[in-house]
Design a protein around this motif. Structure first.
Motif, short mmCIF file in Angstrom:
data_model
loop_
_atom_site.label_atom_id
_atom_site.label_comp_id
_atom_site.label_asym_id
_atom_site.label_seq_id
_atom_site.Cartn_x
_atom_site.Cartn_y
_atom_site.Cartn_z
N GLY A 61 -13.09 4.21 12.23
CA GLY A 61 -13.61 3.68 10.96
C GLY A 61 -12.54 2.94 10.18
N GLY A 69 -7.98 2.86 10.47
CA GLY A 69 -6.82 3.48 11.12
C GLY A 69 -6.19 4.60 10.30
N SER A 99 -7.42 -5.04 6.69
CA SER A 99 -7.80 -5.48 8.04
C SER A 99 -7.30 -6.89 8.31
CB SER A 99 -9.31 -5.43 8.21
OG SER A 99 -9.70 -4.09 8.22
N HIS A 110 -3.52 -6.73 8.85
CA HIS A 110 -3.15 -6.30 10.21
C HIS A 110 -3.26 -7.50 11.16
CE1 HIS A 110 -2.87 -1.98 9.58
NE2 HIS A 110 -4.00 -2.00 8.90
C1 DP6 Z 1 -0.70 -0.33 4.18
O1 DP6 Z 1 -6.09 1.83 7.63
O2 DP6 Z 1 -6.73 0.35 5.71
O3 DP6 Z 1 -2.10 1.57 3.94
O4 DP6 Z 1 -7.40 0.18 10.24
O5 DP6 Z 1 -7.99 -2.06 9.32
O6 DP6 Z 1 -8.93 0.00 8.26
P1 DP6 Z 1 -7.78 -0.61 9.01
O7 DP6 Z 1 -6.53 -0.61 8.03
P2 DP6 Z 1 -6.04 0.50 7.01
O8 DP6 Z 1 -4.51 0.04 6.84
C2 DP6 Z 1 -3.65 0.80 6.05
C3 DP6 Z 1 -2.38 0.15 5.88
C4 DP6 Z 1 -1.42 0.78 4.90
C5 DP6 Z 1 -0.37 1.61 5.61
C6 DP6 Z 1 -0.79 2.94 6.15
O9 DP6 Z 1 -1.67 3.61 5.56
O10 DP6 Z 1 -0.17 3.36 7.14
#
Ligand code: DP6
Length: 365
Positions: free
Chosen positions: A169, A171, A229, A232
């Motif tokens: 859902g 990461g 997203s 990333h």
């Molecule tokens: C900067 O988990 O929100 O918080 O997998 O695309 O839903 P998706 O991304 P997400 O990314 C979080 C990135 C972050 C760093 C972290 O929590 O590790």
């Protein structure tokens, strides 16, 4: 190469004529990554391992009601209410998510569902809600499986599957399943670590970090201009991507050592470097975007000056947004609170900050 767990299970099919309507409720917290997950590949697999602090007061409460579907139609039948109002955008995201899970939970196609979800933090506070909301949903699905089929043999198997499902859902959501601290992503230094799910890390956390505080300073509460997203995705063409993944792997090793030794200085140094690197990666991506605000920078500078002056181990971190997380030991809460109230809160939107700390993990209600 790590082996992916195979959770596909065609046997999880209901005798719908016997299904009593039911519901499950989970409260699941948000988390703050110290070493950040930034860059992914395949189906929600991280480019590097990450380690996070599970929060307590920033959480999502989700109730999932289910009953046997009346029609023979085979799609996902679900309505979603967020903060007590029907939310069609969120509903569409959850329907898509559940559709992607029908080989794992075939019974989802046989049910009519209603999701009611609320966040403890104001919707507009700019706090990332995907970690808490997706982990709460994943926990609800595993609970339904457990209640109806009794297939998840023990708590560890339950948590691992919930973490795997949460990862699909969002990461970062896979790390919210465990109390204290969680580690997601394969690292040779930690046995059992995996790209497919997070593992608990609390038992390795030194006494010095127990009860760690995280004051979340709300600098700006609006919607982010670039989603995580999309962020990333931009890593795929970022010229600094490879050195970043190497840096993250190194920082992970240093962080593990600091957490085990109870070394606040080493911990804080990594936390700050990771936060600044995350934003440097956004700035150096093809679109070159900025999520920090002038007051985010002011606060970070003031934190460093305060640390120098007072000698107190107070460090900052950032998520993919302008709000600043202030990390410090519980033992100095009174001193740090006056600094926050007098000097940092005035730089926040409506003087708002969330008083959070290392938490106990999700709770079924
Ligand atoms: C900067 O988990 O929100 O918080 O997998 O695309 O839903 P998706 O991304 P997400 O990314 C979080 C990135 C972050 C760093 C972290 O929590 O590790």
């Amino acid at each position: 190469m790590q082996k992916a767990p195979d959770y596909n299970n065609p046997q999880l099919i209901l005798e719908t004529s016997n299904l009593e309507p039911g519901h499950v409720v989970w409260r699941s917290p948000s988390n703050l990554a110290i070493v950040k997950y930034w860059g992914k590949h395949g189906i929600q697999l991280p480019r590097n391992p990450s380690l996070s602090l599970t929060l307590e007061t920033a959480f999502t409460m989700t109730r999932l009601d289910y009953k046997a579907k009346e029609s023979a139609e085979t799609g996902i039948d679900l309505k979603l209410f967020f903060q007590e109002k029907r939310n069609e955008a969120f509903e569409a995201r959850v329907i898509k998510y559940f559709e992607s899970l029908t080989d794992i939970f075939p019974f989802l196609k046989q049910m009519s569902m209603e999701v009611n979800t609320v966040n403890s933090f104001p919707h507009s506070s700019g706090i990332a809600s995907s970690a808490s909301s997706m982990s709460a949903l994943a926990l609800c699905l595993c609970s339904i499986e457990h209640e109806l089929f009794k297939t998840l043999e023990d708590d560890a198997a339950f948590d691992r599957k919930a973490s795997y499902i949460a990862r699909l859902g969002s990461g970062s959501a896979c790390r919210s399943i465990y109390p204290g601290m969680s580690l997601w992503g394969h690292t040779g230094d930690i046995e059992g670590s995996s790209d497919y799910y997070a593992i608990p890390y609390e038992e390795h956390v030194h006494e010095n970090f127990k009860g760690m505080r995280d004051d979340i300073l709300i600098v700006h509460s609006g919607e982010k201009s670039v989603s995580s997203s999309a962020g990333h995705g931009l890593m795929e063409s970022n010229p600094f991507a490879e050195p970043r993944y190497q840096q993250a792997a190194r920082n992970m090793m240093y962080l593990i050592a600091a957490v085990r030794k109870g070394d606040w200085e080493a911990f804080g140094k990594i936390a700050e470097q990771e936060a600044l690197t995350l934003h440097a990666l956004m700035m150096s991506s093809a679109q070159g975007y900025l999520l920090m605000k002038p007051n985010s920078i002011k606060i970070m500078e003031m934190v460093r000056a305060y640390r120098k002056e007072s000698g107190n181990p107070v460090y900052f971190s950032l998520d993919a947004g302008p709000n600043v997380h202030l990390l410090y030991p519980e033992s100095i809460i009174h001193e740090v609170r006056s600094f926050v109230e007098e000097q940092l809160a005035p730089l926040c939107e409506e003087q708002h900050y969330i008083d959070d700390y290392m938490g106990e993990g999700p709770v079924q209600q």
